[in-house]
Design a protein around this motif. Sequence first.
Motif, mmCIF file in Angstrom:
data_model
loop_
_atom_site.group_PDB
_atom_site.id
_atom_site.type_symbol
_atom_site.label_atom_id
_atom_site.label_comp_id
_atom_site.label_asym_id
_atom_site.label_seq_id
_atom_site.Cartn_x
_atom_site.Cartn_y
_atom_site.Cartn_z
ATOM 1 N N GLY A 155 26.472 19.532 -22.973
ATOM 2 C CA GLY A 155 27.575 18.988 -23.766
ATOM 3 C C GLY A 155 28.668 19.985 -24.079
ATOM 4 N N VAL A 156 28.658 21.131 -23.410
ATOM 5 C CA VAL A 156 29.712 22.128 -23.618
ATOM 6 C C VAL A 156 30.970 21.703 -22.865
ATOM 7 C CG1 VAL A 156 30.357 24.552 -23.256
ATOM 8 C CG2 VAL A 156 28.031 23.965 -23.997
ATOM 9 N N VAL A 157 30.800 21.200 -21.648
ATOM 10 C CA VAL A 157 31.898 20.583 -20.902
ATOM 11 C C VAL A 157 31.790 19.091 -21.160
ATOM 12 C CG1 VAL A 157 32.833 20.088 -18.616
ATOM 13 C CG2 VAL A 157 31.996 22.391 -19.144
ATOM 14 N N PHE A 158 32.779 18.535 -21.869
ATOM 15 C CA PHE A 158 32.733 17.123 -22.251
ATOM 16 C C PHE A 158 34.047 16.389 -22.007
ATOM 17 C CE2 PHE A 158 33.811 19.725 -25.881
ATOM 18 C CZ PHE A 158 34.943 19.105 -26.391
ATOM 19 N N ASP A 159 35.045 17.071 -21.516
ATOM 20 C CA ASP A 159 36.349 16.472 -21.250
ATOM 21 C C ASP A 159 36.240 15.411 -20.153
ATOM 22 O OD1 ASP A 159 39.365 16.415 -21.084
ATOM 23 O OD2 ASP A 159 38.894 17.233 -19.099
ATOM 24 N N ASN A 160 36.730 14.199 -20.432
ATOM 25 C CA ASN A 160 36.554 13.096 -19.481
ATOM 26 C C ASN A 160 37.240 13.353 -18.140
ATOM 27 O OD1 ASN A 160 39.171 12.708 -20.499
ATOM 28 N ND2 ASN A 160 39.009 10.488 -20.443
ATOM 29 N N THR A 161 38.410 13.947 -18.144
ATOM 30 C CA THR A 161 39.112 14.195 -16.885
ATOM 31 C C THR A 161 38.368 15.240 -16.060
ATOM 32 O OG1 THR A 161 41.205 13.604 -17.934
ATOM 33 C CG2 THR A 161 41.333 14.813 -15.860
ATOM 34 N N THR A 162 37.833 16.262 -16.707
ATOM 35 C CA THR A 162 37.046 17.270 -15.998
ATOM 36 C C THR A 162 35.799 16.644 -15.386
ATOM 37 O OG1 THR A 162 37.878 19.053 -17.395
ATOM 38 C CG2 THR A 162 35.761 19.437 -16.303
ATOM 39 N N LEU A 163 35.120 15.798 -16.140
ATOM 40 C CA LEU A 163 33.913 15.136 -15.620
ATOM 41 C C LEU A 163 34.247 14.201 -14.464
ATOM 42 C CD1 LEU A 163 32.134 14.468 -19.024
ATOM 43 C CD2 LEU A 163 31.640 16.280 -17.361
ATOM 44 N N ALA A 164 35.354 13.469 -14.572
ATOM 45 C CA ALA A 164 35.772 12.583 -13.482
ATOM 46 C C ALA A 164 36.168 13.402 -12.254
ATOM 47 C CB ALA A 164 36.930 11.695 -13.934
ATOM 48 N N ALA A 165 36.853 14.524 -12.468
ATOM 49 C CA ALA A 165 37.260 15.380 -11.355
ATOM 50 C C ALA A 165 36.032 15.953 -10.649
ATOM 51 C CB ALA A 165 38.161 16.505 -11.863
ATOM 52 N N PHE A 166 35.011 16.336 -11.413
ATOM 53 C CA PHE A 166 33.781 16.848 -10.808
ATOM 54 C C PHE A 166 33.095 15.760 -9.984
ATOM 55 C CE2 PHE A 166 29.197 18.132 -11.145
ATOM 56 C CZ PHE A 166 29.288 19.216 -10.288
ATOM 57 N N THR A 167 33.122 14.538 -10.460
ATOM 58 C CA THR A 167 32.557 13.423 -9.693
ATOM 59 C C THR A 167 33.295 13.265 -8.367
ATOM 60 O OG1 THR A 167 31.882 12.275 -11.708
ATOM 61 C CG2 THR A 167 32.091 10.931 -9.711
ATOM 62 N N LEU A 168 34.629 13.340 -8.383
ATOM 63 C CA LEU A 168 35.406 13.247 -7.141
ATOM 64 C C LEU A 168 35.078 14.415 -6.214
ATOM 65 C CD1 LEU A 168 38.832 12.038 -8.580
ATOM 66 C CD2 LEU A 168 37.217 10.708 -7.194
ATOM 67 N N PHE A 169 34.888 15.610 -6.787
ATOM 68 C CA PHE A 169 34.496 16.780 -6.010
ATOM 69 C C PHE A 169 33.141 16.533 -5.334
ATOM 70 C CE2 PHE A 169 31.926 20.650 -5.840
ATOM 71 C CZ PHE A 169 32.723 21.485 -5.082
ATOM 72 N N LEU A 170 32.171 16.007 -6.095
ATOM 73 C CA LEU A 170 30.850 15.724 -5.540
ATOM 74 C C LEU A 170 30.912 14.693 -4.416
ATOM 75 C CD1 LEU A 170 28.657 15.612 -8.781
ATOM 76 C CD2 LEU A 170 28.752 17.444 -7.051
ATOM 77 N N LEU A 171 31.700 13.651 -4.625
ATOM 78 C CA LEU A 171 31.828 12.612 -3.593
ATOM 79 C C LEU A 171 32.428 13.185 -2.321
ATOM 80 C CD1 LEU A 171 33.003 9.609 -5.773
ATOM 81 C CD2 LEU A 171 30.772 9.905 -4.649
ATOM 82 N N ARG A 172 33.397 14.084 -2.446
ATOM 83 C CA ARG A 172 33.978 14.726 -1.259
ATOM 84 C C ARG A 172 32.938 15.598 -0.579
ATOM 85 N NH1 ARG A 172 38.762 16.300 1.161
ATOM 86 N NH2 ARG A 172 38.680 18.374 2.125
ATOM 87 N N SER A 173 32.166 16.333 -1.379
ATOM 88 C CA SER A 173 31.119 17.199 -0.817
ATOM 89 C C SER A 173 30.085 16.376 -0.065
ATOM 90 C CB SER A 173 30.431 17.994 -1.932
ATOM 91 O OG SER A 173 31.350 18.831 -2.579
ATOM 92 N N LEU A 174 29.700 15.235 -0.628
ATOM 93 C CA LEU A 174 28.731 14.352 0.037
ATOM 94 C C LEU A 174 29.289 13.807 1.345
ATOM 95 C CD1 LEU A 174 27.291 12.348 -2.997
ATOM 96 C CD2 LEU A 174 26.066 14.017 -1.561
ATOM 97 N N ALA A 175 30.553 13.426 1.324
ATOM 98 C CA ALA A 175 31.184 12.873 2.527
ATOM 99 C C ALA A 175 31.252 13.929 3.632
ATOM 100 C CB ALA A 175 32.583 12.364 2.211
ATOM 101 N N GLU A 176 31.462 15.183 3.271
ATOM 102 C CA GLU A 176 31.557 16.257 4.251
ATOM 103 C C GLU A 176 30.203 16.586 4.869
ATOM 104 O OE1 GLU A 176 33.425 19.464 2.148
ATOM 105 O OE2 GLU A 176 35.435 18.624 2.432
ATOM 106 N N THR A 177 29.111 16.323 4.136
ATOM 107 C CA THR A 177 27.786 16.651 4.669
ATOM 108 C C THR A 177 27.138 15.483 5.403
ATOM 109 O OG1 THR A 177 26.729 16.089 2.557
ATOM 110 C CG2 THR A 177 27.337 18.406 2.908
ATOM 111 N N SER A 178 27.738 14.281 5.333
ATOM 112 C CA SER A 178 27.136 13.147 6.042
ATOM 113 C C SER A 178 27.661 12.989 7.431
ATOM 114 C CB SER A 178 27.322 11.826 5.347
ATOM 115 O OG SER A 178 27.986 11.807 4.178
#
Length: 178
Positions: A155-178
């Motif tokens: 709960g130290v990082v709780f900013d909604n835009t940061t969390l959403a941006a990390f989700t987009l980062f993860l989705l890109r990472s997943l797409a690159e490895t598939s």
Amino acid sequence: MRQISSREVYRNRWMSLREDRISHPDGSPGLYSVVDKPTAACVVPYEDGGFHLVEQYRYPLRRRSWEFVQGTWPGDGPPGEELARAELAEETGLRAASLTRLGRVAVAPGLTSQECDVFLATGLTRGPVDREHTEQEMEQRWVSRAEFEKLVRDGVVFDNTTLAAFTLFLLRSLAETS
């Protein structure tokens, strides 16, 4: 929902507040208060398997917040890559050789019209920091991805835009490895 009328209640160089009288689908009246803000940019500075974060005091919350770089121009500056590069340099001193758009998020759609373009910044080089006066207590640090994920879980990082941006980062990472 249909807008019946709209009036501006307040305006400064960063935002405006309007009150809209509306009609719900069943015809009943309603009132919406909307904060209008320009499109922002959020930058995910990625280097050596980790991220550069900034921490600043968020007055409405009365506490400090670790976040990815983000911001907007006062007034009507252009959104997009130019804004992302400016915010990255201003808040961290970093310059990106590559800036890739990951997507767009709605910041708080029940309250504000503001959206935010999310960019991945890589090929980072250091330069001078040029923070605004309001950012004088801002801090910056690099964290590994594992440490970032722990900061989210704790709960130290709780900013909604940061969390959403990390989700987009993860989705890109997943797409690159598939």
